[in-house]
Design a protein around this motif. Structure first.
Motif, short mmCIF file in Angstrom:
data_model
loop_
_atom_site.label_atom_id
_atom_site.label_comp_id
_atom_site.label_asym_id
_atom_site.label_seq_id
_atom_site.Cartn_x
_atom_site.Cartn_y
_atom_site.Cartn_z
N CYS A 176 -6.59 4.12 -0.46
CA CYS A 176 -6.26 2.71 -0.22
C CYS A 176 -4.92 2.56 0.49
O CYS A 176 -4.77 1.69 1.35
CB CYS A 176 -6.23 1.93 -1.54
SG CYS A 176 -7.86 1.61 -2.19
N ALA A 177 -3.96 3.41 0.15
CA ALA A 177 -2.66 3.36 0.83
C ALA A 177 -2.81 3.72 2.30
O ALA A 177 -2.14 3.15 3.16
CB ALA A 177 -1.67 4.30 0.14
N PRO A 230 -5.17 0.29 4.03
CA PRO A 230 -4.92 -0.91 3.24
C PRO A 230 -5.84 -2.09 3.55
O PRO A 230 -5.97 -3.00 2.74
CB PRO A 230 -3.46 -1.26 3.55
CG PRO A 230 -3.18 -0.60 4.86
CD PRO A 230 -4.04 0.64 4.89
N PRO A 290 -9.77 -2.83 0.51
CA PRO A 290 -9.55 -2.75 -0.94
C PRO A 290 -10.85 -2.33 -1.65
O PRO A 290 -11.95 -2.63 -1.16
CB PRO A 290 -9.14 -4.16 -1.32
CG PRO A 290 -9.73 -5.03 -0.27
CD PRO A 290 -9.74 -4.21 1.00
#
Length: 193
Positions: free
Chosen positions: A116-117, A120, A123
């Motif tokens: 997810c990082a 981004p 989600p």
């Protein structure tokens, strides 16, 4: 159980059936315990998705997956070390989904955070849940609660399942039967990273 990765060109050629993508941890060790049940109770199984723990769904649309996407994804996945886990208990999301709980679940959470990082804009579950719980789905509400309860009793007799987690798969597919394909197999980092 292995998967034969397909090329990016094949992914783009299959766009009509490859409407979505997902990053998941395949758990072939669980197939003996859950495959027959999943075939009846989990629509994802009919679409060709193996027993797994989801890292990130939905992911990048298949038509937008590039070599750069795979490079960034590989880096995120490699930031988490390979690990052992056990699926020893069943659990439920309300009356809607019966699943197996991995222990420990922290490495699965770390994988989701890392991916997810790196991406981004995607989600988990479209941002629909505040707390994403790592799980291996056995069946969902489409089967009916009575069938799920019977399956729970059956699968408990086959537990625990111990698994070595060392890779994730990027898969693409759609709602058609057997439409999901492995695009890439990416390795976790060395144990203990």
């Amino acid at each position: 159980m292995g998967a034969e990765p397909v090329s990016l060109e094949q992914v783009h050629d299959l766009e009509k059936i490859a409407a979505e993508s997902a990053v998941l941890v395949p758990v072939p060790e669980a197939e003996r315990a859950v495959s027959r049940l999943r075939a009846r109770l989990d629509g994802a199984a009919a679409r060709g998705v193996p027993a797994h723990v989801t890292v990130l769904y939905p992911f990048v649309p298949p038509s937008e997956i590039t070599a750069g996407t795979l490079t960034v994804l590989a880096g995120a996945v490699a930031s988490v070390g390979a690990f052992e886990c056990e699926f020893g208990v069943t659990a439920w999301f309300g009356q809607d989904v019966m699943w197996l709980a991995p222990r420990p679940d922290a490495p699965f959470r770390a994988l989701t955070r890392a991916v997810c990082a790196a991406f981004p804009g995607y989600p988990p579950y479209g941002g629909g849940y505040d707390n994403v719980i790592p799980h291996l789905t056995v069946g969902d509400r489409s089967a009916g609660v009575a069938d799920l309860r019977a399956a729970e009793a059956e699968v408990r007799a086959a537990l625990p399942v111990t698994a070595h987690i060392s890779r994730v798969w990027l898969m693409t597919g759609g709602t058609a039967p057997d439409s999901w394909r492995t695009v890439a197999e990416l390795q976790l980092g060395a144990r203990g990273l």
